[in-house]
Scaffold this motif. Structure first.
Motif, PDB file in Angstrom:
ATOM      1  N   ILE A  46      -5.662  11.613   1.535  1.00  0.00           N
ATOM      2  CA  ILE A  46      -6.414  11.069   2.115  1.00  0.00           C
ATOM      3  C   ILE A  46      -6.040   9.839   3.212  1.00  0.00           C
ATOM      4  CG2 ILE A  46      -8.501  10.198   2.328  1.00  0.00           C
ATOM      5  CD1 ILE A  46      -9.085  12.220   0.456  1.00  0.00           C
ATOM      6  N   THR A  47      -5.833   8.757   1.603  1.00  0.00           N
ATOM      7  CA  THR A  47      -5.260   7.342   2.320  1.00  0.00           C
ATOM      8  C   THR A  47      -4.398   7.127   2.894  1.00  0.00           C
ATOM      9  OG1 THR A  47      -5.880   6.765   0.087  1.00  0.00           O
ATOM     10  CG2 THR A  47      -4.452   5.183   0.832  1.00  0.00           C
ATOM     11  N   ALA A  48      -3.153   8.242   2.810  1.00  0.00           N
ATOM     12  CA  ALA A  48      -1.324   8.579   3.964  1.00  0.00           C
ATOM     13  C   ALA A  48      -1.882   8.531   5.426  1.00  0.00           C
ATOM     14  CB  ALA A  48      -0.961   8.381   2.817  1.00  0.00           C
ATOM     15  N   SER A  49      -3.210   9.232   5.002  1.00  0.00           N
ATOM     16  CA  SER A  49      -3.551  10.155   6.763  1.00  0.00           C
ATOM     17  C   SER A  49      -1.895  11.235   6.889  1.00  0.00           C
ATOM     18  CB  SER A  49      -3.717   8.899   7.868  1.00  0.00           C
ATOM     19  OG  SER A  49      -5.007   7.990   7.286  1.00  0.00           O
ATOM     20  N   MET A  50      -2.130  12.265   5.989  1.00  0.00           N
ATOM     21  CA  MET A  50      -1.418  13.125   6.367  1.00  0.00           C
ATOM     22  C   MET A  50      -2.291  13.874   6.342  1.00  0.00           C
ATOM     23  SD  MET A  50       1.408  12.641   2.644  1.00  0.00           S
ATOM     24  CE  MET A  50       2.396  12.388   2.209  1.00  0.00           C
ATOM     25  N   ASN A  90       4.465   1.070  10.137  1.00  0.00           N
ATOM     26  CA  ASN A  90       3.311   0.329   9.554  1.00  0.00           C
ATOM     27  C   ASN A  90       3.386  -0.287   8.133  1.00  0.00           C
ATOM     28  OD1 ASN A  90       0.486  -0.391   9.922  1.00  0.00           O
ATOM     29  ND2 ASN A  90      -0.133   1.462   9.555  1.00  0.00           N
ATOM     30  N   VAL A  91       2.873  -0.792   7.875  1.00  0.00           N
ATOM     31  CA  VAL A  91       2.912  -1.526   6.388  1.00  0.00           C
ATOM     32  C   VAL A  91       1.273  -1.308   5.820  1.00  0.00           C
ATOM     33  CG1 VAL A  91       3.858  -2.782   4.519  1.00  0.00           C
ATOM     34  CG2 VAL A  91       5.228  -1.924   6.030  1.00  0.00           C
ATOM     35  N   THR A  92       1.028  -0.742   4.357  1.00  0.00           N
ATOM     36  CA  THR A  92      -0.543  -0.503   4.168  1.00  0.00           C
ATOM     37  C   THR A  92      -0.016  -0.802   2.283  1.00  0.00           C
ATOM     38  OG1 THR A  92      -1.258   1.341   5.407  1.00  0.00           O
ATOM     39  CG2 THR A  92      -2.221   0.878   3.494  1.00  0.00           C
ATOM     40  N   HIS A  93      -0.804  -1.546   2.029  1.00  0.00           N
ATOM     41  CA  HIS A  93      -0.757  -2.283   0.961  1.00  0.00           C
ATOM     42  C   HIS A  93      -1.505  -2.073  -0.063  1.00  0.00           C
ATOM     43  CE1 HIS A  93      -0.362  -6.379  -1.706  1.00  0.00           C
ATOM     44  NE2 HIS A  93       0.342  -5.100  -2.260  1.00  0.00           N
ATOM     45  N   LEU A  94      -1.024  -1.252  -1.052  1.00  0.00           N
ATOM     46  CA  LEU A  94      -1.276  -0.787  -3.012  1.00  0.00           C
ATOM     47  C   LEU A  94      -1.413  -1.193  -3.581  1.00  0.00           C
ATOM     48  CD1 LEU A  94       0.028   3.047  -1.917  1.00  0.00           C
ATOM     49  CD2 LEU A  94      -2.485   2.055  -0.700  1.00  0.00           C
ATOM     50  N   TYR A  95      -2.197  -1.001  -4.606  1.00  0.00           N
ATOM     51  CA  TYR A  95      -2.119  -1.848  -6.199  1.00  0.00           C
ATOM     52  C   TYR A  95      -2.568  -0.427  -6.801  1.00  0.00           C
ATOM     53  CZ  TYR A  95      -4.473  -4.284  -9.960  1.00  0.00           C
ATOM     54  OH  TYR A  95      -4.825  -5.059 -11.143  1.00  0.00           O
ATOM     55  N   GLY A  96      -2.071  -0.494  -7.894  1.00  0.00           N
ATOM     56  CA  GLY A  96      -2.375   0.595  -9.019  1.00  0.00           C
ATOM     57  C   GLY A  96      -1.757  -0.145 -10.864  1.00  0.00           C
ATOM     58  N   LEU A  97      -1.149   0.569 -11.557  1.00  0.00           N
ATOM     59  CA  LEU A  97      -0.973   0.231 -12.603  1.00  0.00           C
ATOM     60  C   LEU A  97      -0.491   1.970 -13.356  1.00  0.00           C
ATOM     61  CD1 LEU A  97      -3.695  -1.326 -12.999  1.00  0.00           C
ATOM     62  CD2 LEU A  97      -2.059  -2.238 -14.193  1.00  0.00           C
ATOM     63  N   THR A  98       0.346   2.271 -14.384  1.00  0.00           N
ATOM     64  CA  THR A  98       1.133   2.872 -14.673  1.00  0.00           C
ATOM     65  C   THR A  98      -0.507   3.738 -15.271  1.00  0.00           C
ATOM     66  OG1 THR A  98       2.976   2.109 -15.514  1.00  0.00           O
ATOM     67  CG2 THR A  98       1.890   4.187 -16.444  1.00  0.00           C
ATOM     68  N   GLU A  99      -1.494   2.995 -15.533  1.00  0.00           N
ATOM     69  CA  GLU A  99      -2.389   3.608 -16.606  1.00  0.00           C
ATOM     70  C   GLU A  99      -3.730   4.252 -15.564  1.00  0.00           C
ATOM     71  OE1 GLU A  99      -1.426   0.125 -19.270  1.00  0.00           O
ATOM     72  OE2 GLU A  99      -1.516   0.623 -17.144  1.00  0.00           O
TER      73      GLU A  99
END
Length: 544
Positions: free
Chosen positions: A220-224, A326-335
């Motif tokens: 959904i996020t990547a509009s695949m 087209n660059v999209t910024h993501l954020y997260g962690l291993t957890e």
């Protein structure tokens, strides 16, 4: 309400007709049923369709079962972005086991620790990594069955460490293996180790439900749309490739494997294979943009590029746009299974000046659709900070894509979930529009090339050098890597040790990417109680 009183509970129980545990394993089975002839994997000259991909995954699961592997057994893999890594993401959990993907850049001591802590039963290893794996096995107390992978497309000269060959092992399995979904969607599917900030790294446990949900959220996020073509510039060992090994099966997409990150190879694959999506740290953008002119290719489509770690500067964003990305910024962690926050771009922001667009892009963003809660709280009171873009607090997560917990570490798990939120350890602000932006890392983690480096781990090595009086390591901004470790060192009287000497010393005791790239000799700034003032050192590092 008692079931005898509540009409919505009486006679309306779960059964095999109306309930199945959520698991991403079902994605591959469906892709093979509906799109059996669609190309699933590209590796060099190899082309593997979904029918074959599913068959090989079942064969791997069957062969592991015949070896005695079952529920909650750990199967470790030391593999680059090659087809067996994709097969392991399905075949290992099909046997009921837990997939443990190891960072291919780690040193032998950390590899040995992970094998022991995970109680590894089987190790699938690429011959390219034979020297470090051989050393790790000599240190480890576990004695797993070792299966060697020999890459026929890109042959490696590393020695065989085990008695089993990967291809022969897979072929020994039953292609009609009757695998089943997990008994409970809360069952473990994967184990990933963090970079330890104090002591040894922690083992983060993922469950089938979380992997299922984040894999869908990626789509959904990547509009695949149907049949995307995904280039594996992101290491699959990193948070299970952000769950994209499972996401692609949802939309019968094509995995384009990439054994080594090399600029000409990336440009050729993007152009020739029709790549539509790729992910990676800022280093991947730098590698693409800094390729020799004769290696760059004109693209006939806009390619979606998802990046995490340090926010890309305005100049890089503009250059990527010009190059066709087209660059999209993501954020997260291993957890949180990798990316759980996205800088959801709003159409009206396209009209802003480039400098203001870059400011918007630098923010980490809002929660993924699979995440129930994302906020910035006071870490002591757990009260929300004002949404003013200025008041600092700790970024916290809540929901189904938060880990089960840390393996064999109830104290750390309890601390991480204090107050009903997952405490990220990252400090940030909340903007009036609800977008989160990181400002600092409370655990002093350095993100270099998308990989986490513990400043404390590097400092511990520096303190082992006979000439080092005191040391502190902070992140130094770097155009290519995003950040690199910068060491500030006080030497003992009379020492003549050089910057090159200390860097070489660190490389002997750490994985090379963790070693400082810069060493500054100085008197360390300290508080009245003797505590090193890292905030002052960060400012110095920025000015270098």
């Amino acid at each position: 309400m008692d079931a005898s009183v509540n009409p919505f509970a009486r006679g309306l129980d779960k059964n095999t007709a109306n309930y199945a545990p959520l698991s991403p394993l079902s994605f591959l089975a469906r892709a093979a049923d509906v799109f059996p002839d669609t190309v699933a994997i590209v590796h060099g000259r190899q082309r593997t369709d979904y029918r074959t991909f599913y068959r090989r995954a079942r064969q791997l699961g069957s062969a592991l079962t015949r070896l005695g592997i079952g529920k909650n057994d750990t199967v470790s893999v030391m593999l680059s972005n090659v087809p067996p890594m994709l097969e392991a993401h399905y075949g290992v959990p099909m046997a009921g086991a837990v997939l443990h993907s190891m960072n291919t850049r780690l040193d032998a001591a950390i590899i040995a620790f992970q094998l022991d802590h995970a109680d590894c039963k089987v190790l699938i290893t690429d011959r390219e990594y034979a020297p470090v794996v051989k050393e790790a096995l000599s240190i480890a107390t576990v004695t797993p069955t070792v299966i060697d992978f020999s890459d026929t497309e890109f042959p490696q000269e590393g020695e065989r460490l085990g008695s089993l060959d990967y291809e022969e092992f897979v072929q020994s399995g039953d292609p009609d293996f009757a695998w089943s979904l997990p008994d409970d969607e809360w069952d473990a599917i994967a184990l990933n180790y963090t970079s330890g900030t104090t002591g040894n790294p922690k083992g983060v446990v993922y469950h089938h439900r979380g992997a299922y949900l984040l894999a869908q959220a990626n789509v959904i996020t990547a509009s695949m749309a149907k049949h995307p073509v995904y280039l594996w510039t992101l290491p699959m060992f990193h948070c299970n490739g952000w769950c994209f090994p499972w996401s692609l099966s949802l939309v019968a997409g094509t995995h384009v494997c990439l054994r080594w990150v090399r600029p000409q190879t990336m440009w050729d694959l993007i152009a020739d294979e029709g790549v539509t999506h790729l992910c990676g740290a800022p280093i991947i953008m730098s590698t693409l943009l800094n390729a020799a002119p004769e290696h760059k290719r004109d693209l006939d489509r806009e390619v979606e590029f998802f990046t995490a770690a340090a926010p890309p500067p305005e100049s890089v964003l503009a250059a990527m746009k010009t190059a066709g990305f087209n660059v999209t910024h993501l954020y997260g962690l291993t957890e949180v299974y990798g990316p759980a926050v996205v800088n959801d771009w709003k159409v009206e922001w396209n009209d802003l000046p480039l400098a203001e667009q870059a400011q918007k892009k630098a923010r980490q963003g809002v929660r993924y659709v699979a995440l129930e809660g994302l906020t910035v709280l006071d870490p002591e009171t757990l009260e929300p900070v004002p949404a003013d873009g200025e008041t600092l607090g700790e970024v916290m997560f809540r929901g189904n894509v938060v880990m089960k917990g840390y393996l064999k570490n109830p104290e750390a798990t309890e601390k991480a979930f204090k107050g009903g939120w997952f405490h990220s350890g990252d400090l940030g602000v909340l903007h009036p529009d609800g977008y989160v932006q990181l400002k600092d890392r409370s655990k002093d983690i350095i993100i270099s090339g998308g990989e986490n480096i513990s400043s404390i781990e590097v400092e511990e090595v520096l303190y082992k050098h006979a000439d080092v009086q005191a040391a502190a390591v902070v992140a130094k901004p770097d155009e290519k890597w995003g950040e690199t470790p910068c060491a500030f060192v006080e030497l003992k009287d009379g020492s003549t040790v050089s910057e090159a000497d200390l860097i070489a010393f660190c490389r002997q005791h750490l994985a090379s990417f963790k070693a400082p790239k810069t060493v500054v000799f100085c008197e360390l700034p300290k508080t009245s109680t003797g505590k090193i003032q890292k905030f002052a050192l960060r400012e110095q590092a920025k000015a270098l």
